[in-house]
Design an enzyme around this catalytic site. Structure first.
Site, PDB file in Angstrom:
ATOM      1  N   HIS A 107      17.497   0.741  -2.221  1.00 15.19           N
ATOM      2  CA  HIS A 107      18.335   0.344  -3.352  1.00 15.19           C
ATOM      3  C   HIS A 107      19.799   0.672  -3.119  1.00 15.19           C
ATOM      4  CE1 HIS A 107      14.451  -0.228  -5.317  1.00 15.19           C
ATOM      5  NE2 HIS A 107      15.108  -1.216  -5.863  1.00 15.19           N
ATOM      6  N   GLU A 117       5.652  -8.851  -6.853  1.00 20.64           N
ATOM      7  CA  GLU A 117       6.136  -7.992  -5.771  1.00 20.64           C
ATOM      8  C   GLU A 117       5.036  -7.100  -5.212  1.00 20.64           C
ATOM      9  OE1 GLU A 117       9.628  -5.989  -7.218  1.00 20.64           O
ATOM     10  OE2 GLU A 117       8.759  -5.599  -9.169  1.00 20.64           O
ATOM     11  N   ASP A 165      10.078  -5.686  -2.416  1.00 19.61           N
ATOM     12  CA  ASP A 165       8.850  -4.917  -2.610  1.00 19.61           C
ATOM     13  C   ASP A 165       7.631  -5.644  -2.066  1.00 19.61           C
ATOM     14  OD1 ASP A 165       9.439  -2.377  -3.740  1.00 19.61           O
ATOM     15  OD2 ASP A 165      10.156  -3.421  -5.518  1.00 19.61           O
ATOM     16  N   CYS A 200      14.076 -13.330  -6.129  1.00 18.92           N
ATOM     17  CA  CYS A 200      15.241 -12.495  -6.427  1.00 18.92           C
ATOM     18  C   CYS A 200      15.387 -11.330  -5.454  1.00 18.92           C
ATOM     19  CB  CYS A 200      15.207 -11.999  -7.869  1.00 18.92           C
ATOM     20  SG  CYS A 200      13.801 -10.938  -8.212  1.00 18.92           S
TER      21      CYS A 200
END
Ligand code: PEP
Ligand code: MG
Length: 592
Positions: free
Chosen positions: A204, A451, A475, A522
């Site tokens: 992240h 995900e 993910d 996304c």
């Protein structure tokens, strides 16, 4: 002497600047330049903080009970001595006078210099004194922060007050690790690039760097040990290399590359407001991923036709126990919705846990505190369902924002069919509560993130309950291949081209299309031009990415013809080396 440090490239381009070494725990210390007229004031702040800490330590010493061990008094004496030592406060003043750093920044810069000197000491006793210096600096920083709260006119966050004070020297941040929560601070800061010892391509932290469109290299293992405060660095965000103190020839070559990529960026920027339509006339929706409502304006500016992913968990970070309540959340969501001027905003319910804990933590601490694999633990919707009151509160806040524009709710990490019922019930109850309170809200679509492989495999069953899905490839890859996305030691195995990943993607997109449900990607793949044609061929017409990537993807879309690759899709998917199969298919396309 010039050295090179290798890591993982996560954000493209070249950054050239002086190194600012920051200990992970101090990344959130305010970093800003002070004007000439403020230099003496800043030095006075430092002096006042030193006097206050000295008084505090003297007080502690006086109040020691007679039976206290003698070592305690001796330790306080050591701290007092360090506090008055020229190498700490004297040198810190130097950073303020010469570099125009604010007092907190100057102090942490000097701490890094001293910590390194201590680390290099032969004598074990002296080496251990590093902890004492750290404690003294910690007290000083605390005092500075408290006193600046009492004087609100002082800038308290990392803002760039004047580029002039950096003169010719842009700055790059070097740290062992930067927690996602700290990256938010970093977003408003003066740094033009960053390097960390740990982290993977889709950690992240890397994602936030990418979203700021600044060159970054993570997983550079030894970087913060090899690089010294103030070293000149070239960060090559394309190759994943950091060159420390480059020779003039190397520097000139990189300056040339930097100018080239600035030109390229300016050229791409001209596509900002061109609609994304393929050569065969297929309209493609390019949406933005954002972390805070303040990012929405930039998304619009970059040409996004909506927000495909608002990572709401960033509102919850750095808050300790003081988590945002319904009204505060509502205001944040409403601000994003209003800023998008009628374009749709997809708000994801909190995805905390794993590498986004509520408290600030480094990767190492996370692994210690949260068991060996927090990515498989209480994360995302699992966490929300374990906190039903908070979940409903967030749903109410999102629903209320729908009175101001088009809002969609997105649920992260759905994996169990059994999760659907409590999600729907929570939403129904949130609506009921708003009705009872007489609060306005509008129609809101409900979507699920795909995900976890289980959701992709059972996509048709999940889609009976959701209006749309958004595929979180970051993910999905992590969980399909069993590769921790934050772990640099297995980063080479993190492979978006893996045939299993492509198969799950294709299956999800095809199924959603056949059921007439919306489907978007996304994860990072959506913003990577290497995958644009393949995703289009799979039937994808909605991509959500960092605003900074929109123009490059749009250029790719404008040059694609979805019919031409369609005939090669099965072959690419069946290949053991899909990347090569795709290049062959694309080359064949140009040969005809
Ligand atoms: C993803 O997993 O691809 C995704 C978009 O969500 P995040 O990166 O926030 O986990
Ligand atoms: Mg995810």
């Amino acid at each position: 002497m010039s050295i090179q440090v290798f890591g993982i490239p996560v954000s493209r381009g070249v950054a050239i600047g002086r190194a600012v070494l920051v200990a992970s725990s101090r990344v959130d210390v305010a970093h800003y330049f002070v004007g000439v007229e403020r230099v003496e004031h800043e030095i006075a702040r430092l002096r006042d903080a030193r006097d206050a800490v000295a008084a505090e330590l003297e007080g502690l010493k006086r109040e020691l009970p007679p039976e206290a061990p003698h070592e305690l008094a001796a330790l306080l004496d050591v701290h007092l001595m360090l506090l008055h030592d020229e190498s700490l406060t004297g040198a810190t003043k130097g950073w303020i006078r010469e570099r125009h750093y604010n007092a907190e920044w100057a102090l942490s810069a000097q701490l890094e210099v001293l910590a390194r000197q201590f680390d290099e000491m032969e004598d074990a006793y002296l080496r251990e004194r590093k902890a004492d210096v750290e404690q003294v600096v910690e007290r000083l920083l605390r005092e500075l922060v408290t006193s600046s709260r009492a004087t609100p006119s002082l800038p308290t966050q990392a803002t760039q007050t004047a580029r002039d004070f950096a003169g010719e020297d842009p700055l790059v941040l070097v740290a062992n690790d930067v927690a996602p929560a700290d990256m938010l601070q970093f977003k408003r800061s003066v740094f033009t690039g960053f390097v960390t010892d740990v982290g993977g391509r889709t950690s992240h932290t890397a994602i936030v760097a990418h979203s700021m469109d600044i060159p970054a290299v993570v997983g550079a293992r030894e970087a913060s040990r090899l690089i010294r405060q103030d070293d000149w660095l070239v960060i090559d965000g394309d190759a994943g290399v950091v060159i420390v103190n480059p020779s003039p020839i190397v520097l000139e070559e990189y300056r040339f590359r930097q100018r080239q990529s600035d030109l390229e960026r300016a050229r791409l920027n001209r596509l900002r407001h061109t609609p994304a339509i393929t050569l065969d006339g297929q309209p493609v929706e390019l949406l933005a991923n954002i972390e805070l409502p303040g990012d929405a304006a930039g998304a619009l500016e970059a040409g996004a036709v909506g927000v495909g992913l608002f990572r709401s968990e960033f509102l919850f970070m750095n808050r300790g126990d003081d988590l945002p309540g319904e009204d505060e959340q509502f205001e944040a969501y409403r601000d994003a919705v209003v800023a998008m001027k009628g374009l749709p905003v997809t708000i994801r319910t909190v995805d905390v846990g794993a590498d986004k804990p509520l408290e600030r933590m480094s990767q190492q601490e996370l692994r210690h505190e949260h068991g060996l694999n927090p990515a498989l633990g209480l994360r995302a919707i699992r966490w929300s369902l374990s906190e039903p009151g908070m979940f409903r509160q967030q749903l109410r806040a999102i629903l209320r924002a729908s009175a101001y524009g088009k809002v969609r709710i997105l649920i992260p990490m759905v994996a169990q069919l059994g999760e659907v019922k409590p999600i729907l019930e929570a939403l129904a109850r949130a609506r009921q509560q708003l009705d009872d309170a007489g609060r306005a809200y509008d129609r809101v679509e409900l979507g699920a993130m795909v995900e976890v492989p289980a959701a992709a495999v059972l996509i048709a069953r999940f889609l009976r309950h959701f209006d749309f899905v958004s595929i979180g490839t970051n993910d999905l890859i992590q969980y399909t291949l069993a590769i921790d996305r934050a772990d640099e030691s297995v980063a080479h195995l993190y492979d978006p081209w893996h045939p299993a990943v492509l198969q799950l993607l294709h299956q999800t997109i095809a199924c959603a299309n056949s059921m007439g449900r919306g489907v978007s990607v996304c994860g990072e793949m959506a913003g990577d031009t290497a995958f644009t044609e393949l995703l289009l061929a799979m039937g994808l017409r909605s991509f959500s990415m960092h605003p900074a990537r929109i123009s490059a993807i749009k250029q790719r879309v404008l040059r694609s013809d979805t019919r031409q690759l369609a005939g090669h899709l099965e072959q690419v998917l069946a290949s053991d080396t899909p990347a090569q199969a795709l290049s062959r298919a694309l080359l064949g396309r140009f040969a005809h």
